[in-house]
Design an enzyme around this catalytic site. Structure first.
Site, short mmCIF file in Angstrom:
data_model
loop_
_atom_site.label_atom_id
_atom_site.label_comp_id
_atom_site.label_asym_id
_atom_site.label_seq_id
_atom_site.Cartn_x
_atom_site.Cartn_y
_atom_site.Cartn_z
CE LYS A 1 0.98 -0.99 -32.64
NZ LYS A 1 -0.20 -1.53 -33.33
CD GLN B 1 -2.78 -4.23 -32.91
OE1 GLN B 1 -2.29 -3.20 -32.48
NE2 GLN B 1 -2.24 -4.89 -33.91
CG ASP C 1 -3.17 2.57 -37.00
OD1 ASP C 1 -1.93 2.64 -37.06
OD2 ASP C 1 -3.79 1.62 -36.51
#
Ligand code: NDP
Length: 288
Positions: free
Chosen positions: A53, A97, A120
């Site tokens: 990422k 994460q 997200d």
């Protein structure tokens, strides 16, 4: 006849090129999009995802920071850092994460991310907004799948979509997005009896389970669109999806490969959401 391969790598490059142009435009106006990634513990798969990422950000002109915490860190410490990032003007997107260590309440940590930085799309506000069809940041993986269907002109309205898997990050939002576009949606889980009776009636079959090659050709309708979200590491180190690609590609109309299918799209949609978050922050700044 062999299925058409949905090329996630090429498509993700198209999305990245658009993100790069939009990021450069914003940077020209003094706002470089910025993403912060928070990672707790040393799960090897998560470490690889985070590295990918960060690399994708730098290739797109997006500033990024990685905030690493030891497995033994407390939830309060991590939430404290997220709150600092919420106030940090150079950060427009915050990604936690997953999975977090067992002693963490993931929903509490995710809830601490400012809604306007939740790139997200996992914050309860964004989840609720998705249910009503008005989401700001749609979750990246199912959004990447929607982009694939759109780019390959695969009709959704009136089609029967079957989703295998009901996770909060893939299966459930995927079902909602397809529902909004007019599909008739069936969700299958580990409790579903006679799975193949459902999968073999799907015009669009999305599989997000985490079991290598569990969907085989007899379980697929001829000509169906088969989207394989699964990423499984085999004992020989190679990657495999949840779909038995070699046999299913002889029966499906369209199919995504693993690797090179949904995976690259997920990262591309994260970059996209980060650029959108930065554009929105810029507009707010102008209005203040
Ligand atoms: P989860 O483990 O959270 O969910 C798996 C789902 O599969 C559950 O709902 C489970 O049902 C269901 N399931 C398990 N066994 C069966 C079965 N035999 N028949 C039908 N359903 C079953 O996984 P995720 O959604 O997080 O991920 C799924 C896969 O996708 C993984 O391989 C993951 O690595 C990959 N992934 C890929 C991404 C990408 O970018 N390509 C992004 C995110 C995930 P139940 O709820 O009843 O237990």
């Amino acid at each position: 006849m062999s299925a058409k391969i949905i090329d996630g790598k090429r498509l993700s490059q198209e999305v990245r090129t658009e993100c790069q142009a939009r990021a450069a435009r914003l940077a020209g106006k003094g706002t470089q999009p910025g993403l912060a990634v928070v990672i707790v513990g040393d799960n090897p798969a998560s470490t690889v995802y985070v590295r990918n990422k960060a690399k994708a950000c730098s290739e797109t002109g997006i500033y990024s920071e990685v905030h690493e915490f030891a497995e033994s860190t407390t939830e309060e410490e991590v939430i404290g850092r997220i709150q600092e990032l919420n106030r940090d003007a150079k950060i427009h997107g915050i990604l936690v994460q997953l999975p977090l260590p067992r002693h963490f309440d993931s929903s509490k940590v995710i809830a601490s991310v400012a809604v306007e930085k939740d790139v997200d799309g996992f914050h309860l506000y964004n989840v609720g907004a998705l249910v009503t069809g008005s989401s700001i940041f749609p979750p990246c993986t199912p959004n990447g799948v929607m982009k694939m269907l759109e780019k390959y002109d695969i009709p959704i309205e009136g089609q029967h979509a079957v989703i295998v898997g009901r996770s909060n990050i893939v299966g459930k939002p995927m079902a909602l997005m397809l529902l909004h576009e007019g599909a008739t949606v069936t969700i299958c889980t580990s409790r579903t009896r006679h799975l193949s009776e459902y999968t073999s009636r799907a015009d669009i079959l999305v599989v997000a389970v985490g079991k290598p090659r569990m969907i085989t050709a007899p379980m697929v309708k001829p000509g169906a669109t088969v989207i394989d979200v699964g990423i499984n590491r085999l004992p020989d180190g190679k990657l495999a999806g949840d779909v038995d690609f070699e046999s299913v590609k002889e029966k499906a109309g369209y199919i995504t490969p693993v690797p090179g299918g949904v995976g690259p799209m997920t990262i591309a949609m994260l970059l996209y959401n980060t650029v959108v978050a930065a554009e929105q922050a810029y507009v707010r700044l102008q209005g203040s």
